[in-house]
Design an enzyme around this catalytic site. Structure first.
Site, PDB file in Angstrom:
ATOM      1  N   HIS A  98       0.823  -1.198   0.000  1.00 28.15           N
ATOM      2  CA  HIS A  98       0.000   0.000   0.000  1.00 28.15           C
ATOM      3  C   HIS A  98       0.864   1.258   0.000  1.00 28.15           C
ATOM      4  O   HIS A  98       2.056   1.214   0.306  1.00 28.15           O
ATOM      5  CB  HIS A  98      -0.906   0.040   1.243  1.00 28.15           C
ATOM      6  CG  HIS A  98      -0.166   0.140   2.541  1.00 28.15           C
ATOM      7  ND1 HIS A  98       0.526  -0.924   3.096  1.00 28.15           N
ATOM      8  CD2 HIS A  98       0.001   1.180   3.399  1.00 28.15           C
ATOM      9  CE1 HIS A  98       1.085  -0.537   4.222  1.00 28.15           C
ATOM     10  NE2 HIS A  98       0.796   0.733   4.441  1.00 28.15           N
ATOM     11  N   ASP A 100       0.351   5.000   1.987  1.00 22.65           N
ATOM     12  CA  ASP A 100      -0.414   5.398   3.167  1.00 22.65           C
ATOM     13  C   ASP A 100      -1.585   6.309   2.805  1.00 22.65           C
ATOM     14  O   ASP A 100      -1.455   7.233   1.995  1.00 22.65           O
ATOM     15  CB  ASP A 100       0.493   6.121   4.170  1.00 22.65           C
ATOM     16  CG  ASP A 100       1.495   5.176   4.814  1.00 22.65           C
ATOM     17  OD1 ASP A 100       1.195   3.976   4.921  1.00 22.65           O
ATOM     18  OD2 ASP A 100       2.579   5.661   5.197  1.00 22.65           O
ATOM     19  N   HIS A 248       4.729   0.273   0.058  1.00 19.24           N
ATOM     20  CA  HIS A 248       5.553  -0.481   0.997  1.00 19.24           C
ATOM     21  C   HIS A 248       4.787  -1.657   1.589  1.00 19.24           C
ATOM     22  O   HIS A 248       3.560  -1.682   1.575  1.00 19.24           O
ATOM     23  CB  HIS A 248       6.118   0.420   2.100  1.00 19.24           C
ATOM     24  CG  HIS A 248       5.093   1.156   2.890  1.00 19.24           C
ATOM     25  ND1 HIS A 248       4.504   2.334   2.458  1.00 19.24           N
ATOM     26  CD2 HIS A 248       4.535   0.906   4.103  1.00 19.24           C
ATOM     27  CE1 HIS A 248       3.648   2.761   3.364  1.00 19.24           C
ATOM     28  NE2 HIS A 248       3.643   1.914   4.378  1.00 19.24           N
ATOM     29  N   ARG A 263       5.675   6.275  13.864  1.00 24.18           N
ATOM     30  CA  ARG A 263       5.565   6.878  12.532  1.00 24.18           C
ATOM     31  C   ARG A 263       4.972   8.276  12.616  1.00 24.18           C
ATOM     32  O   ARG A 263       3.968   8.501  13.281  1.00 24.18           O
ATOM     33  CB  ARG A 263       4.690   6.012  11.619  1.00 24.18           C
ATOM     34  CG  ARG A 263       4.775   6.415  10.149  1.00 24.18           C
ATOM     35  CD  ARG A 263       3.853   5.607   9.289  1.00 24.18           C
ATOM     36  NE  ARG A 263       2.519   6.208   9.216  1.00 24.18           N
ATOM     37  CZ  ARG A 263       1.458   5.592   8.718  1.00 24.18           C
ATOM     38  NH1 ARG A 263       1.537   4.353   8.306  1.00 24.18           N
ATOM     39  NH2 ARG A 263       0.284   6.223   8.665  1.00 24.18           N
TER      40      ARG A 263
END
Length: 268
Positions: A98, A100, A248, A263
């Protein structure tokens, strides 16, 4: 600072740099340029507090707050997404290829992921180059895709998948965004393929069933090995990726060990 490319497809390690303090203007410009040149930047042996992590990311733009309660933000730091897989967990956060939050109308610039605790082996992350995915399509396929837009959505879970209990408070709403299948990157001017298997549900004006064969092909095409690099984590590793030109995938191969990452995501 020194730049060492990782593989042919994308990715570079940035050496001799400290991310805990504001970057001097020339260093900031070099890092920003490297991000768009290499798409994935890896910084080793960093020691960042939550505020230092946020301050580094904030140099590139305003910070994004993830819309989901399941994302486990840290108290007092809503911009920091705590990504944890406990020893007994079998699933990982973001377990399919995907980019983000592509269900948002305005794509985010990128994410800065900081490794707090890593397993003794495994837990790597794969990244794929969507410029390369576009360029490898046949001219006839690119011509066909030029007129297509895709719908990116995320379903609203009714229960927490980890506990099976209803989500309380239920503050989630379904998000849906529409994006061209072939996008021009606003910084580089290069064309890229912009669909992914996690959030892209169908093409505009087509049903899910009609869309599925072509969408499956594009998602498989986009993540073939020749377009990828692999990041191996250790405590203190920071990876900064251009979310608009990459996908990723976290590798779930470390059952019985704990992994914790923080993150921070930068908006455009």
């Amino acid at each position: 600072m020194r730049i060492e490319p990782m593989v042919g497809a994308l990715g570079a390690e940035i050496l001799d740099i400290d991310l805990s303090a504001p970057l001097p203007p020339d260093t900031f410009a070099a890092v920003r340029r490297a991000l768009f040149d290499y798409q994935v930047l890896v910084f080793r042996d960093q020691k960042l507090t939550l505020d230092q992590h946020k301050n580094f990311a904030r140099q590139f733009g305003p910070l994004h707050i993830h819309p989901y309660i399941l994302a486990r933000p840290l108290d007092g730091h809503p911009e920091v997404l705590r990504v944890v897989k406990e020893k007994d967990d079998r699933r990982v956060f973001g377990e399919k290829w995907h980019s983000d939050v592509t269900f948002l109308t305005r794509p985010v610039l990128g994410s800065v992921l900081y490794a707090v605790e890593t397993p003794s082996k495994g837990g790597d992350t794969l990244f794929a180059n969507m410029y390369a995915a576009h360029d490898a399509l046949s001219p006839a396929m690119r011509t066909m895709l030029e007129g297509l837009s895709a719908i990116h959505e995320t379903p609203v879970p009714e229960v927490d998948p980890e506990t099976g209990r209803p989500l309380e408070p239920l503050r989630l709403v379904n998000r849906s965004g529409e994006h061209p299948v072939l996008v021009v990157h606003p910084e580089t001017g290069r064309k890229l393929l912009y669909v992914n298997s996690t959030y892209t549900t169908h093409f505009k004006g087509m049903t899910i069933e009609e869309s599925r064969p072509l969408l499956d092909y594009l998602c498989q095409h986009a993540t073939q090995a020749a377009f990828t690099c692999r990041v191996r984590w250790a405590p203190g590793t920071v990876t900064f990726w251009d979310n608009r030109s990459t996908q990723h995938l976290p590798i779930n191969d470390y059952h019985g060990e704990r992994r914790e990452m923080h993150r921070v995501t930068v908006e455009t």
